[in-house]
Design an enzyme around this catalytic site. Structure first.
Site, PDB file in Angstrom:
ATOM      1  N   GLY A 169      46.316  76.764  35.166  1.00 31.28           N
ATOM      2  CA  GLY A 169      45.601  75.607  34.626  1.00 31.28           C
ATOM      3  C   GLY A 169      46.207  75.201  33.292  1.00 31.28           C
ATOM      4  O   GLY A 169      46.567  76.055  32.479  1.00 31.28           O
ATOM      5  N   LEU A 201      42.925  71.797  28.235  1.00 31.73           N
ATOM      6  CA  LEU A 201      42.889  72.179  26.827  1.00 31.73           C
ATOM      7  C   LEU A 201      43.037  73.679  26.651  1.00 31.73           C
ATOM      8  O   LEU A 201      43.832  74.149  25.834  1.00 31.73           O
ATOM      9  CB  LEU A 201      41.578  71.707  26.199  1.00 31.73           C
ATOM     10  CG  LEU A 201      41.481  70.211  25.921  1.00 31.73           C
ATOM     11  CD1 LEU A 201      40.126  69.880  25.332  1.00 31.73           C
ATOM     12  CD2 LEU A 201      42.584  69.782  24.982  1.00 31.73           C
ATOM     13  N   ALA A 202      42.279  74.447  27.424  1.00 30.32           N
ATOM     14  CA  ALA A 202      42.319  75.897  27.260  1.00 30.32           C
ATOM     15  C   ALA A 202      43.662  76.453  27.721  1.00 30.32           C
ATOM     16  O   ALA A 202      44.316  77.200  26.985  1.00 30.32           O
ATOM     17  CB  ALA A 202      41.174  76.542  28.032  1.00 30.32           C
ATOM     18  N   GLY A 203      44.087  76.091  28.911  1.00 32.52           N
ATOM     19  CA  GLY A 203      45.309  76.662  29.479  1.00 32.52           C
ATOM     20  C   GLY A 203      46.547  76.274  28.702  1.00 32.52           C
ATOM     21  O   GLY A 203      47.393  77.125  28.380  1.00 32.52           O
ATOM     22  N   SER A 233      29.906  56.996  27.845  1.00 36.28           N
ATOM     23  CA  SER A 233      29.479  57.797  26.696  1.00 36.28           C
ATOM     24  C   SER A 233      27.980  57.675  26.464  1.00 36.28           C
ATOM     25  O   SER A 233      27.399  56.601  26.559  1.00 36.28           O
ATOM     26  CB  SER A 233      30.223  57.330  25.452  1.00 36.28           C
ATOM     27  OG  SER A 233      29.649  57.954  24.331  1.00 36.28           O
ATOM     28  N   ARG A 278      20.131  65.356  27.331  1.00 35.91           N
ATOM     29  CA  ARG A 278      20.691  64.953  28.618  1.00 35.91           C
ATOM     30  C   ARG A 278      19.831  65.359  29.812  1.00 35.91           C
ATOM     31  O   ARG A 278      19.581  64.566  30.714  1.00 35.91           O
ATOM     32  CB  ARG A 278      22.078  65.575  28.786  1.00 35.91           C
ATOM     33  CG  ARG A 278      23.107  64.969  27.868  1.00 35.91           C
ATOM     34  CD  ARG A 278      24.445  65.667  28.016  1.00 35.91           C
ATOM     35  NE  ARG A 278      25.434  65.011  27.152  1.00 35.91           N
ATOM     36  CZ  ARG A 278      26.689  65.410  27.012  1.00 35.91           C
ATOM     37  NH1 ARG A 278      27.136  66.459  27.681  1.00 35.91           N
ATOM     38  NH2 ARG A 278      27.528  64.768  26.220  1.00 35.91           N
ATOM     39  N   HIS A 327      28.324  66.731  35.635  1.00 34.33           N
ATOM     40  CA  HIS A 327      29.309  66.479  34.621  1.00 34.33           C
ATOM     41  C   HIS A 327      30.046  67.748  34.189  1.00 34.33           C
ATOM     42  O   HIS A 327      31.246  67.738  33.952  1.00 34.33           O
ATOM     43  CB  HIS A 327      28.592  65.865  33.419  1.00 34.33           C
ATOM     44  CG  HIS A 327      29.477  65.563  32.274  1.00 34.33           C
ATOM     45  ND1 HIS A 327      30.633  64.839  32.413  1.00 34.33           N
ATOM     46  CD2 HIS A 327      29.397  65.883  30.960  1.00 34.33           C
ATOM     47  CE1 HIS A 327      31.212  64.732  31.227  1.00 34.33           C
ATOM     48  NE2 HIS A 327      30.506  65.366  30.342  1.00 34.33           N
ATOM     49  N   LEU A 369      35.343  70.425  24.365  1.00 38.25           N
ATOM     50  CA  LEU A 369      36.700  70.390  23.833  1.00 38.25           C
ATOM     51  C   LEU A 369      36.876  71.507  22.812  1.00 38.25           C
ATOM     52  O   LEU A 369      37.887  72.187  22.760  1.00 38.25           O
ATOM     53  CB  LEU A 369      36.973  69.032  23.183  1.00 38.25           C
ATOM     54  CG  LEU A 369      36.780  67.807  24.082  1.00 38.25           C
ATOM     55  CD1 LEU A 369      37.116  66.534  23.321  1.00 38.25           C
ATOM     56  CD2 LEU A 369      37.646  67.917  25.321  1.00 38.25           C
TER      57      LEU A 369
END
Lengths: 224, 249, 644
Positions: free
Chosen positions: C40, C43-45, C284, C337, C408, C448
């Site tokens: 992956g 962002l993390a990978g 958003s 939410r 989501h 994020l």
């Protein structure tokens, strides 16, 4: 100097060469046009012939003319190199392409350039070659002898096909300049909101006025 | 809506490929263009035919994966991505021609799927600031004028879809490459490697076989993110300046 | 089995720094002797792979897309939280920690969340240094906004494309390591199994999506950064390719799956327009700052709206039900939410939904436009309004928007300890793929933050603790374990290709999504979950006897890819139902109808359910075992949420 050759052999470098030679050719067009106005002087070609002699004998002009020939050749050869390279970048074409995302002239600089090239060959053969190596009649002004280039030009411009060829070629030039002028500035990296309108306006002005005046001369001479 | 689709079919990279025509009845104008393909593919599978392969992922116009050349336009007639194109942009009875991106540097993999790894290699040649993780200054250490930050952002919104290459008559990647060169040339963080970045990225772009820029502007006109031609001029400047003054002999 | 979360001893604020000192290090000269696989490139990978490369490890990174830059992190809009306190409005590491724990409805670990808040500040520095063009003020400093009802402005953003800019930053760092030769990037390659040797993760099996070749890759550690599993619902805001396969196959090799039923449903998405719908688009949630949510008071009016006899603007003020303002006078349209989502479902279930499918409520900007003028609204939300118009063909300046909740984010994921290692030695999970930091509900702009925290600032430290104790010896991919795993993968693929039934993969996926959404979606009850379990088991059986997959393995075959993913989603779906059934309390995104207050609000049961559910795979057709990790709260006081 390897940095220089690597710069100039990149696609960007080749385009820069196109831009610089193109802009130099524009200055030539302006000088040439000013000279051509002598054709309309109504003195049986005296001022034009004097001007023609000056242009072929003055050492500064002569030197510049070699630069000019080189510029033409570079502009043409590099255009061919780039076109071939660009063709290779898309070996398989599209079945359908849109035309509303760019101007026609920008997509057809090669065709326009070719029209101008064909014109140039004919034009050079008829006038430039004759002037240098042809056997043309002479005229005498104030005791000096001049080649009477005017009579050749005058003769040519009484031929309707010749006038048409000139007019059509100048339309080609018009479109070539229409894109070429502002494109050269973009290639040289000169794109700034402060000056863009000036460059664009100047480009359109040059694209329309120069070819129009060039074409006007044979038309006027033909009508006279 | 009734739609006639003329789609490029090509089994694999070595296959010659040809157009095939499909008739679709009952297409809703609320569908996205890709949803129409989903429906066609479901139908093909049921008929034991190979579904049409196409690249897509986020389907919200940001990942840059979708890549169809529709009726002569990359991503179709609207200035957006294929996934954000909806059938209401077409008329009942329309014939729509769909082709893959065409460029030497984007070889076709299958049907409408092309290989855009050339873009990754261009990025690897210099599309970064060489900082390791950690040991960086505080984020507010270097103020950046808002206007510069905004302009850099505008360049940075490139999604790397390749529409610019697809649209360009020369298959030139100038808009893509210049967007990254510009972003980093404008920001203070990009200054240290500014010259080498411009030199290396342009060299890699040429190496990949993309064409030269004729300044037609079709790239920017078709770019789903509206990346400006100013970036190309900036890269020209950056490159010439770098070549003339960098330490790289 | 007793789960050891390995949270360091000591005061909360010192845990991480102490731990960093205590972990064993790998000598710089020895790092090159270790190979790490990262699956992956979101962002993390991407951030982990790049950081490992910088440290000197040899990295093999994998993604199924054509480029690492396509990962779905790119679609995140809102922003990224960080406790910088640049706005001088009272933010601090502890406040970010507290908000995150509370927002997660007290179902996450104090130690992990505090560390997340601590490193959040480094992330912003790192991204700016990479050239990420965050929004700035006129003075040239970074701008912040308040997001998702937070009391402080701690969200950094890059217009509505923060995820894109952060991912491109991580991608650029990754690209640099690829150029340096420290990371080998494998694109269009999908992980299909984990290879275990002597009880440790030592490699993976992948399928080259272009050629179909099944390949083995060996390493000293395997990192899964494979994102969330929201696509189990078929329709979600995830990318079409987002899947659980890598994580699920690791689960079947022994890694525990934690809190799988915790899913986040986002209230402001563009509603489904018909059966053709393939994915949902999020808008958003900042829209709720100015938009008012309503439906018609009567079913009759709603009916007329649905069949086109009435337009929204035809309904007079006194015939409208602004239900959020009515029920939650103090928070109104800005309730969290999950509350906003549940209420939308409730009014639609009552037959008061307003689009053709009956599954939509209005988000009305008429009052805001009247109050502030169209230009002001355009300046704030112009791009969102344009996007809405592009997708729906309706002008939201004239007609109220229609919105409906959509899946989501998934808070659940592979169980990991404080080092982000799963219970399988040498197997790590980071980003959305793990369960660790968001508890039962994730706060806006925190995804994020977590992805980058794990990849840049946590795992690069903690992975050394494990590797330093491992021998340098590489395992050959000729090892029997690789050969067996390859054979299993091939067998599964052949099975999928040979069934040649009558139902397409998408049809199965839609059926699965329907079951999950209906019974394991915004609100869940015992009876429904039982029913869902039976239905899903039937679906699974049907899938393996009646699915239709065209083509062969030895080519680009997107229906085969999908089939293999949907097969795993079906199994995961069943586990989610088990998990939801076990947790008979309401918490965060998980609302159990049996556990509510007299006013119909969520009721947490801290005495019974203050634990992490970690599910253990026992083999095909066998029920999974539930292992519990008790959550200990020493620094925060548990309170019930109330928005009245």
């Amino acid at each position: 100097m390897s940095w220089f050759s690597s710069a100039m052999s990149s696609t960007l470098g080749k385009k820069v060469l196109m831009a610089l030679t193109g802009l130099f050719l524009v200055t030539f067009l302006i000088v040439h046009l000013i000279g051509n106005f002598q054709l309309l002087a109504n003195d049986d070609g005296q001022s034009f012939n004097i001007y023609a002699k000056f242009m072929t004998t003055n050492p500064v002009i002569k030197t510049t003319s070699y630069l000019l020939y080189a510029t033409f050749i570079v502009h043409i050869i590099w255009a061919i190199i780039l076109t071939l390279q660009n063709r290779k970048s898309r070996p398989v074409g599209y079945a359908q392409t849109a035309s509303n995302n760019s101007t026609w002239s920008s997509r057809n600089m090669g065709i326009l350039g070719t029209i101008i090239l064909i014109f140039l060959v004919i034009h050079l053969r008829n006038f430039w070659y004759e002037m240098h190596w042809g056997g043309i009649p002479t005229a005498t002004y104030d005791g000096s002898e001049y080649k009477d280039l005017f009579s050749i030009v005058d003769f040519s411009f009484n031929n309707i096909f010749y006038v048409l060829l000139y007019t059509i070629s100048m339309i080609g030039l018009m479109f070539h300049l229409y894109h070429g002028f502002k494109s050269a500035f973009q290639t040289l990296g000169l794109n700034h909101p402060k000056y863009n309108n000036l460059i664009k306006g100047l480009g359109y002005g040059i694209a329309i006025i120069i070819p129009a005046l060039f074409a006007a001369i044979p038309i006027i001479m033909y009508l006279n | 809506m009734k739609i006639k689709l003329k789609v490029w079919r090509q089994k694999n990279a070595s296959d010659k490929g040809n157009f095939k025509t499909y008739d679709l009845d009952d297409i809703s104008e609320d569908m996205s263009f890709l949803e129409m393909f989903d429906i066609l593919n479901e139908d093909l599978v049921k008929k034991n035919e190979d579904p049409i392969h196409f690249d897509h992922d986020c389907r919200e116009g940001i990942c840059g994966m979708c890549s169809m050349y529709i009726n002569g336009h990359p991503h179709g007639p609207k200035q957006t991505t294929t996934c954000q194109l909806h059938m209401r942009s077409f008329k009942d009875g329309d014939t729509i021609t769909v082709e893959p991106w065409r460029a030497k540097s984007f070889p076709v993999v299958k049907d409408l799927v092309v290989d855009r790894s050339s873009f990754d290699r261009v990025m690897q040649s210099g599309g970064y600031v060489s900082v390791n993780t950690g040991g960086v200054p505080d984020a507010n250490e270097i103020p950046i004028p808002k206007k510069i930050a905004d302009e850099a952002f505008d360049a940075a919104t490139c999604i790397g879809c390749g529409a610019c290459v697809a649209a360009c008559k020369n298959a030139s990647a100038m808009l893509f490459v210049s967007a990254k060169v510009s972003q980093l040339a404008m920001l203070p963080q990009g200054q240290v490697e500014r010259k080498s970045r411009a030199e290396n990225m342009v060299a890699q772009m040429d190496e990949e076989g993309f064409g030269a820029c004729t300044n037609t502007g079709a790239c920017s006109a078709e770019c789903p993110k509206g990346i400006s031609l100013e970036n190309i001029a900036r890269m020209n400047r950056e490159y010439l300046g770098a070549k003339a003054s960098s330490d790289n002999l | 089995m007793k789960l050891d979360s390995k949270i360091p001893e000591g005061p909360l604020s010192e845990k991480w720094s102490k731990h960093k000192f205590n972990v064993k290090l790998v000598n710089p000269a020895n790092k090159r002797k270790y190979d790490i696989i990262v699956v992956g490139t979101g962002l993390a990978g991407a951030s982990a792979a790049a950081s490992f490369g910088e440290l000197g490890y040899n990295v093999n990174a994998f993604c199924f897309q054509d480029s690492p830059r396509r990962a779905h992190s790119i679609a995140a809009q809102g922003g990224i939280n960080a406790a910088k306190n640049y706005q001088n409005d009272g933010d601090s590491v502890f406040r970010l920690f507290y908000d995150t724990i509370k927002g997660g409805d007290y179902r996450s670990r104090e130690g992990n969340v505090h560390r997340l808040a601590e490193v959040s500040v480094n992330i912003i520095d790192q991204c700016v240094a990479q050239g990420v063009p965050f929004a700035r003020e006129y003075g040239g400093l970074l701008d912040n906004r308040s997001f998702g009802g937070a009391q402080v402005s701690r969200t950094f953003y890059a217009r509505g494309q923060t995820g894109q800019q952060l991912l491109l930053g991580a991608y650029s760092a990754l690209s640099r390591q690829v150029a340096n030769g420290k990371v080998k990037m494998h694109t269009r390659e999908e992980m299909l199994d984990l290879v275990m040797i002597d009880g440790k993760a030592r490699g993976i099996i992948t399928r080259n999506l272009i050629t179909g070749k099944i390949e083995s890759h060996s390493a000293h550690a395997v990192v899964l950064a494979t994102g969330g599993y929201g696509n189990v619902f078929y329709l979600s805001t995830n990318a079409m390719g987002s899947n659980v396969t890598a994580a699920w196959r690791a689960h079947k090799k022994g890694a525990f799956m934690a809190n799988p039923c915790f899913t986040q449903i986002h209230p402001t998405c563009i509603p489904v327009s018909g059966d053709h719908q393939s994915k949902l688009t999020l808008m958003s949630e900042s829209l709720r700052n100015d938009g008012r949510v309503w439906v018609p008071k009567t079913k009759e009016d709603a009916e007329k709206v649905r069949n086109g006899q009435l337009k929204a603007t035809d309904i007079p003020e006194d015939a409208r039900d602004y239900y959020l303002e009515r029920k939650y006078p103090s928070f109104g349209n800005l309730v969290p939410r999950d509350v906003a989502s549940r209420n939308a479902k409730e009014v639609c279930d009552e037959g008061r939904g307003v689009n053709k499918t009956g599954l939509a409520v209005y988000l009305d900007f008429a009052d805001a436009i009247k109050r502030d003028g169209e230009d002001t609204i355009k300046a704030k939300y112009g791009n969102l309004f344009d996007m809405y118009e592009q997708i729906t063909g309706e002008n939201p300046y004239k007609m109220p928007m229609k919105i409906y909740p959509a899946v989501h984010y998934t808070m659940g994921g592979l169980w990991v300890d404080y080092n982000l290692m799963t219970n399988v030695p040498g197997l790590y999970a980071i980003g959305e793929a793990n369960f660790s930091d968001h508890g039962a509900n994730r706060l806006g702009a925190s995804a994020l933050m977590q992805g980058l925290a794990d990849g840049y600032f946590v795992l690069p430290y903690t992975i050394g603790d494990y590797l330093s104790q491992e021998a340098y010896d590489k395992v050959s991919t000729d090892h029997e374990a690789f050969k067996t795993a390859e054979a299993e993968v091939k067998e599964k693929i052949n099975k999928l290709l040979s069934i040649n039934g009558t139902k397409t993969v998408d049809e199965f996926h839609k059926d699965l999504g329907h079951i999950m959404w209906e019974y394991c979606g915004m609100s869940r009850n015992e009876e429904g979950l039982k029913k869902a379990k039976a239905e899903i088991q039937k679906l699974k059986e049907d899938f393996w006897s009646n699915v239709k997959v065209i083509g062969s393995n030895e080519e680009l075959n997107q229906s085969l890819e999908k089939a293999s993913r949907v097969a795993d989603f079906i199994e995961l779906g069943e586990l989610m139902i088990d998990d939801a059934q076990d947790r008979s309390e309401s918490c965060g995104g998980h609302f159990r109808e049996e556990s509510q207050t007299p006013e119909g609000e969520a009721k947490r049961k801290d005495d019974e359910f203050s634990y992490v559910s970690a599910w253990q795979y026992n083999g095909p057709e066998k029920p999974e075992t539930l292992n519990k990790e008790d959550l200990v709260f020493e620094n925060v006081k548990l309170t019930q949420r109330s928005y009245k």
